[in-house]
Design a protein around this motif. Structure first.
Motif, PDB file in Angstrom:
ATOM      1  N   PRO A 116       0.836  -1.197   0.000  1.00  0.00           N
ATOM      2  CA  PRO A 116       0.000   0.000   0.000  1.00  0.00           C
ATOM      3  C   PRO A 116       0.878   1.258   0.000  1.00  0.00           C
ATOM      4  N   VAL A 117       0.716   2.104  -1.007  1.00  0.00           N
ATOM      5  CA  VAL A 117       1.497   3.336  -1.126  1.00  0.00           C
ATOM      6  C   VAL A 117       0.548   4.480  -1.485  1.00  0.00           C
ATOM      7  N   LEU A 118       1.086   5.667  -1.521  1.00  0.00           N
ATOM      8  CA  LEU A 118       0.279   6.856  -1.791  1.00  0.00           C
ATOM      9  C   LEU A 118      -0.317   6.826  -3.197  1.00  0.00           C
ATOM     10  N   ASP A 119      -1.595   7.150  -3.266  1.00  0.00           N
ATOM     11  CA  ASP A 119      -2.282   7.383  -4.533  1.00  0.00           C
ATOM     12  C   ASP A 119      -2.833   8.801  -4.453  1.00  0.00           C
ATOM     13  N   ALA A 120      -2.304   9.711  -5.248  1.00  0.00           N
ATOM     14  CA  ALA A 120      -2.649  11.126  -5.085  1.00  0.00           C
ATOM     15  C   ALA A 120      -2.916  11.803  -6.415  1.00  0.00           C
ATOM     16  N   LYS A 121      -3.830  12.756  -6.369  1.00  0.00           N
ATOM     17  CA  LYS A 121      -4.125  13.605  -7.518  1.00  0.00           C
ATOM     18  C   LYS A 121      -4.247  15.037  -7.018  1.00  0.00           C
ATOM     19  N   VAL A 122      -3.549  15.944  -7.678  1.00  0.00           N
ATOM     20  CA  VAL A 122      -3.596  17.362  -7.308  1.00  0.00           C
ATOM     21  C   VAL A 122      -4.500  18.082  -8.298  1.00  0.00           C
ATOM     22  N   VAL A 123      -5.511  18.757  -7.776  1.00  0.00           N
ATOM     23  CA  VAL A 123      -6.433  19.525  -8.613  1.00  0.00           C
ATOM     24  C   VAL A 123      -6.226  21.009  -8.330  1.00  0.00           C
ATOM     25  N   ARG A 124      -5.808  21.717  -9.349  1.00  0.00           N
ATOM     26  CA  ARG A 124      -5.557  23.151  -9.210  1.00  0.00           C
ATOM     27  C   ARG A 124      -6.782  23.936  -9.654  1.00  0.00           C
ATOM     28  N   LYS A 125      -7.260  24.826  -8.793  1.00  0.00           N
ATOM     29  CA  LYS A 125      -8.349  25.730  -9.117  1.00  0.00           C
ATOM     30  C   LYS A 125      -7.854  27.160  -8.925  1.00  0.00           C
ATOM     31  N   PRO A 126      -8.575  28.161  -9.446  1.00  0.00           N
ATOM     32  CA  PRO A 126      -8.078  29.551  -9.386  1.00  0.00           C
ATOM     33  C   PRO A 126      -7.625  29.995  -8.000  1.00  0.00           C
ATOM     34  N   LYS A 127      -8.359  29.639  -6.969  1.00  0.00           N
ATOM     35  CA  LYS A 127      -8.008  30.098  -5.628  1.00  0.00           C
ATOM     36  C   LYS A 127      -7.882  28.944  -4.638  1.00  0.00           C
ATOM     37  N   GLU A 128      -7.630  27.768  -5.158  1.00  0.00           N
ATOM     38  CA  GLU A 128      -7.616  26.602  -4.287  1.00  0.00           C
ATOM     39  C   GLU A 128      -6.788  25.481  -4.895  1.00  0.00           C
ATOM     40  N   HIS A 154      -6.427  15.053  -3.571  1.00  0.00           N
ATOM     41  CA  HIS A 154      -7.242  13.845  -3.468  1.00  0.00           C
ATOM     42  C   HIS A 154      -6.282  12.687  -3.217  1.00  0.00           C
ATOM     43  N   ILE A 155      -6.243  12.237  -1.968  1.00  0.00           N
ATOM     44  CA  ILE A 155      -5.231  11.251  -1.600  1.00  0.00           C
ATOM     45  C   ILE A 155      -5.863   9.973  -1.076  1.00  0.00           C
ATOM     46  N   GLY A 156      -5.179   8.892  -1.292  1.00  0.00           N
ATOM     47  CA  GLY A 156      -5.606   7.585  -0.820  1.00  0.00           C
ATOM     48  C   GLY A 156      -4.454   6.611  -0.955  1.00  0.00           C
ATOM     49  N   HIS A 157      -4.774   5.334  -1.067  1.00  0.00           N
ATOM     50  CA  HIS A 157      -3.763   4.292  -1.200  1.00  0.00           C
ATOM     51  C   HIS A 157      -4.020   3.465  -2.452  1.00  0.00           C
ATOM     52  N   ARG A 158      -2.969   2.867  -2.954  1.00  0.00           N
ATOM     53  CA  ARG A 158      -3.060   1.877  -4.016  1.00  0.00           C
ATOM     54  C   ARG A 158      -1.943   0.856  -3.809  1.00  0.00           C
ATOM     55  N   PHE A 159      -2.087  -0.309  -4.410  1.00  0.00           N
ATOM     56  CA  PHE A 159      -1.022  -1.295  -4.375  1.00  0.00           C
ATOM     57  C   PHE A 159      -0.062  -1.010  -5.521  1.00  0.00           C
ATOM     58  N   ALA A 160       1.184  -0.748  -5.188  1.00  0.00           N
ATOM     59  CA  ALA A 160       2.190  -0.444  -6.205  1.00  0.00           C
ATOM     60  C   ALA A 160       3.566  -0.653  -5.592  1.00  0.00           C
ATOM     61  N   ALA A 161       4.595  -0.452  -6.408  1.00  0.00           N
ATOM     62  CA  ALA A 161       5.967  -0.578  -5.909  1.00  0.00           C
ATOM     63  C   ALA A 161       6.221   0.454  -4.817  1.00  0.00           C
ATOM     64  N   ARG A 162       6.975   0.063  -3.830  1.00  0.00           N
ATOM     65  CA  ARG A 162       7.296   0.962  -2.722  1.00  0.00           C
ATOM     66  C   ARG A 162       8.199   2.103  -3.218  1.00  0.00           C
ATOM     67  N   PRO A 163       7.976   3.326  -2.731  1.00  0.00           N
ATOM     68  CA  PRO A 163       8.770   4.468  -3.203  1.00  0.00           C
ATOM     69  C   PRO A 163      10.194   4.431  -2.653  1.00  0.00           C
ATOM     70  N   GLU A 164      11.110   4.966  -3.401  1.00  0.00           N
ATOM     71  CA  GLU A 164      12.476   5.148  -2.914  1.00  0.00           C
ATOM     72  C   GLU A 164      12.593   6.584  -2.413  1.00  0.00           C
ATOM     73  N   LEU A 165      12.385   6.753  -1.124  1.00  0.00           N
ATOM     74  CA  LEU A 165      12.399   8.086  -0.532  1.00  0.00           C
ATOM     75  C   LEU A 165      13.838   8.538  -0.298  1.00  0.00           C
ATOM     76  N   LEU A 166      14.089   9.799  -0.583  1.00  0.00           N
ATOM     77  CA  LEU A 166      15.431  10.340  -0.413  1.00  0.00           C
ATOM     78  C   LEU A 166      15.726  10.574   1.060  1.00  0.00           C
ATOM     79  N   LYS A 167      16.936  10.283   1.459  1.00  0.00           N
ATOM     80  CA  LYS A 167      17.345  10.553   2.827  1.00  0.00           C
ATOM     81  C   LYS A 167      17.646  12.032   2.987  1.00  0.00           C
ATOM     82  N   PHE A 168      17.072  12.624   4.023  1.00  0.00           N
ATOM     83  CA  PHE A 168      17.283  14.040   4.288  1.00  0.00           C
ATOM     84  C   PHE A 168      18.696  14.256   4.819  1.00  0.00           C
TER      85      PHE A 168
END
Length: 342
Positions: A296-308, A312-326
């Motif tokens: 289970p990993v992030l499933d996200a969609k960004v919707v851009r509106k004029p002032k907003e 839209h976030i949730g989960h999906r089954f997919a390959a695990r992300p390779e997160l960068l080390k801070f």
């Protein structure tokens, strides 16, 4: 020079387990008290290992204090307060005796094992990365991108962004409240497995989904109807569902004699596993390996509106992300509100 721990000494609680050792003890066997640990990136070669030797990361729950010293103990103490009582909970479950204290400790462990694990923390880190990237793109469009970042203006969709992992610790409380709200809508039962086929578990052992979603395409969907599973041991599992509320607040015990149902629960557990799956024996090798490539990993969609900006976030089954080390030494330097002309 060593940093001081919270107790004012150079002794540090370095090894932070994200899967409770006392929880995993239920899956050990033999004189050596070892279990089989399957790494998702190499599931064909399970480790035969003690629970205290696996499922940890150095300083995973540590926080930096305002004075620059490191607090290694606060979260460990919080989790330890739940883990200490787990053997008592398991004894009560085995004799099918549940009182208010046992139920409180049982649900505390479930909540902890949903929110403290890498699957949950990495999910939040992915969201923070997405929000940072989106925000920078908005500032670039407004002409307010700080001078320090202008050289990235044409590559904001691809530039590497690393989030300081400590920030995800602050999301745990919100996740706990959200999960608590979910469980209030469910009734529960304890499944007693007498099939001879063990339940397996993982580093992300709390699984829930919409039962009407054939094939469970979308994990952690919090719809009107929810099905939840949490393996407690090779022979016990917590099952939650809306329809079980009719049996009252105290979970009933139900014997599970259908081997296909046990295998179905194990398939769910294997699919929800993140970096590790665990079993008492090697009879589940094929099942675990079959589902090791996705989690289970992030499933996200960004919707851009004029002032907003809507996320839209949730989960999906997919390959695990390779997160960068801070790495602080690689940062662009401190940025403040005035850098964005706010």
């Amino acid at each position: 020079m060593n940093q001081l721990g919270s107790k004012g000494s150079t002794s540090e609680r370095k090894r932070h387990h994200f899967v409770s050792v006392t929880y995993l003890n239920a899956w050990v066997s033999g004189p050596a008290k070892k279990l089989h640990a399957y790494r998702s990136d190499d599931a064909s070669k399970p480790l035969h290992i003690r629970p205290d030797e696996i499922a940890f990361e150095n300083y995973y729950y540590s926080q930096t204090r305002p004075d620059g010293t490191r607090d290694n103990d606060s979260f460990e103490d919080l989790f330890g307060g739940v883990e200490t009582h787990w053997p008592t909970v398991m004894k009560a479950l085995k004799i099918e005796t549940l009182d208010r204290a046992v139920l409180h400790r049982l649900y505390a462990m479930v909540t902890m094992m949903r929110t403290r694990v890498p699957a949950a923390r990495n999910y939040n880190e992915e969201i923070m990365t997405l929000e940072t990237r989106t925000g920078l793109k908005v500032f670039a469009e407004m002409g307010r991108l700080p001078e320090k970042l202008k050289r990235y203006e044409n590559e904001l969709d691809t530039v590497d962004i690393a989030i300081e992992r400590q920030r995800t610790l602050g999301k745990m409380a919100d996740d706990m409240r959200s999960f608590g709200d979910l469980t209030l809508r469910l009734g529960f039962e304890i499944l007693v497995n007498d099939t001879g086929v063990d339940f397996i578990t993982s580093d992300n052992p709390v699984a829930y989904f919409d039962p009407s979603d054939a094939g469970i395409r979308h994990p952690y969907i919090n719809n009107e109807k929810v099905e939840l599973y949490f393996p407690l041991s090779p022979t016990l599992a917590l099952h939650g569902a809306n329809r079980l509320r009719r049996f009252g607040q105290t979970p009933r015990f139900r014997t599970l004699s259908d081997m296909s149902k046990v295998r179905s629960i194990n398939r769910i557990t294997a699919r929800f596993a993140y970096g590790l799956a665990f079993a008492r024996d090697r009879s589940h090798d094929d099942l675990i390996a079959r589902h090791s490539a996705t989690s289970p990993v992030l499933d996200a969609k960004v919707v851009r509106k004029p002032k907003e900006i809507q996320y839209h976030i949730g989960h999906r089954f997919a390959a695990r992300p390779e997160l960068l080390k801070f790495r602080p030494e690689q940062c662009e330097g401190d940025l403040y509100e005035e850098d964005f002309n706010l």
